[in-house]
Design a protein around this motif. Structure first.
Motif, short mmCIF file in Angstrom:
data_model
loop_
_atom_site.label_atom_id
_atom_site.label_comp_id
_atom_site.label_asym_id
_atom_site.label_seq_id
_atom_site.Cartn_x
_atom_site.Cartn_y
_atom_site.Cartn_z
N GLY A 162 12.57 46.77 49.23
CA GLY A 162 13.80 47.51 49.47
C GLY A 162 13.69 48.44 50.67
O GLY A 162 12.61 48.88 51.05
N ARG A 163 14.82 48.72 51.24
CA ARG A 163 14.90 49.64 52.38
C ARG A 163 15.97 50.69 52.09
O ARG A 163 16.96 50.41 51.43
CB ARG A 163 15.27 48.90 53.66
CG ARG A 163 14.22 47.95 54.10
CD ARG A 163 14.62 47.35 55.43
NE ARG A 163 13.58 46.44 55.86
CZ ARG A 163 13.80 45.33 56.49
NH1 ARG A 163 15.03 44.97 56.79
NH2 ARG A 163 12.81 44.56 56.86
N VAL A 164 15.75 51.86 52.63
CA VAL A 164 16.73 52.93 52.49
C VAL A 164 17.05 53.43 53.88
O VAL A 164 16.16 53.70 54.69
CB VAL A 164 16.17 54.09 51.64
CG1 VAL A 164 17.15 55.26 51.62
CG2 VAL A 164 15.85 53.63 50.24
N TYR A 165 18.33 53.53 54.17
CA TYR A 165 18.79 54.11 55.43
C TYR A 165 19.71 55.27 55.08
O TYR A 165 20.70 55.08 54.37
CB TYR A 165 19.57 53.08 56.26
CG TYR A 165 18.78 51.84 56.59
CD1 TYR A 165 17.90 51.83 57.65
CD2 TYR A 165 18.91 50.69 55.82
CE1 TYR A 165 17.16 50.69 57.97
CE2 TYR A 165 18.19 49.55 56.11
CZ TYR A 165 17.31 49.55 57.19
OH TYR A 165 16.59 48.43 57.49
N GLN A 166 19.39 56.45 55.56
CA GLN A 166 20.21 57.62 55.28
C GLN A 166 20.49 58.34 56.58
O GLN A 166 19.65 58.36 57.48
CB GLN A 166 19.51 58.57 54.32
CG GLN A 166 19.32 58.01 52.94
CD GLN A 166 18.62 58.98 52.02
OE1 GLN A 166 17.56 59.48 52.33
NE2 GLN A 166 19.25 59.24 50.88
N SER A 167 21.65 58.97 56.63
CA SER A 167 21.99 59.70 57.83
C SER A 167 22.98 60.80 57.49
O SER A 167 23.87 60.62 56.67
CB SER A 167 22.62 58.75 58.86
OG SER A 167 23.10 59.48 59.96
N GLY A 168 22.82 61.92 58.15
CA GLY A 168 23.78 63.01 58.03
C GLY A 168 24.84 62.92 59.11
O GLY A 168 25.72 63.75 59.22
N GLY A 169 24.75 61.90 59.91
CA GLY A 169 25.70 61.68 61.02
C GLY A 169 25.77 60.21 61.33
O GLY A 169 25.70 59.36 60.44
N ASP A 170 25.86 59.88 62.59
CA ASP A 170 25.93 58.48 62.99
C ASP A 170 24.62 57.77 62.69
O ASP A 170 23.54 58.35 62.83
CB ASP A 170 26.23 58.36 64.48
CG ASP A 170 27.61 58.87 64.84
OD1 ASP A 170 28.46 58.93 63.94
OD2 ASP A 170 27.83 59.20 66.01
N LEU A 171 24.73 56.52 62.31
CA LEU A 171 23.55 55.71 62.03
C LEU A 171 23.82 54.30 62.50
O LEU A 171 24.85 53.71 62.18
CB LEU A 171 23.23 55.71 60.53
CG LEU A 171 22.10 54.82 60.06
CD1 LEU A 171 20.76 55.34 60.60
CD2 LEU A 171 22.05 54.76 58.55
N HIS A 172 22.92 53.77 63.28
CA HIS A 172 23.04 52.39 63.74
C HIS A 172 21.75 51.70 63.37
O HIS A 172 20.66 52.12 63.76
CB HIS A 172 23.24 52.33 65.26
CG HIS A 172 23.28 50.94 65.79
ND1 HIS A 172 24.36 50.12 65.62
CD2 HIS A 172 22.34 50.22 66.45
CE1 HIS A 172 24.09 48.95 66.18
NE2 HIS A 172 22.87 48.98 66.69
N VAL A 173 21.84 50.64 62.58
CA VAL A 173 20.69 49.89 62.16
C VAL A 173 20.83 48.48 62.70
O VAL A 173 21.85 47.83 62.51
CB VAL A 173 20.57 49.84 60.61
CG1 VAL A 173 19.38 49.00 60.19
CG2 VAL A 173 20.46 51.25 60.06
#
Length: 123
Positions: free
Chosen positions: A109-120
């Protein structure tokens, strides 16, 4: 620091600081005025780096004060939420606040978190 509500903001911060360190209240007043002048000058010449340096300086000062006296955190949050943030222009109000994020991933599993813009971008 560059808003028309500056007097209210300054008074609230100096009053709060004065309760924590009464002997520094006059010095904080002077330092806030100098920082405000610096912010206004930086904005006139579009010097975002200089403005950010002044913001960083005050963040460090506040961090040090509450690290020395954690009981001040609640008062500072109240000051920010009830007195300082409401007088900011709407576009600046969104920059103030706190975000708490928690995530757990297991296996592949992967987790992507952001308090603003996020580009994955994944291949």
């Amino acid at each position: 620091m560059a808003t028309d509500a500056w007097q209210q903001v300054r008074a609230g911060l100096v009053e709060w600081w004065g309760r924590a360190r009464p002997e520094e209240a006059d010095g904080v007043t002077t330092a806030l005025e100098e920082s405000r002048d610096g912010v206004l000058a930086a904005r006139r010449v579009h010097d975002a780096g200089r403005e950010q340096a002044l913001v960083d300086d005050w963040q460090a000062r506040l961090h040090l004060l509450v690290r020395e006296n954690p009981a001040l955190v609640g008062e500072l949050r109240c000051l920010l939420d009830e007195h300082l943030t409401p007088v900011l222009p709407v576009w600046e109000q969104t920059r103030v606040g706190s975000i708490v994020m928690k995530a757990t991933a297991s296996g592949r599993g992967r987790v992507y978190q952001s308090g603003g813009d996020l580009h994955v971008s994944e291949q």
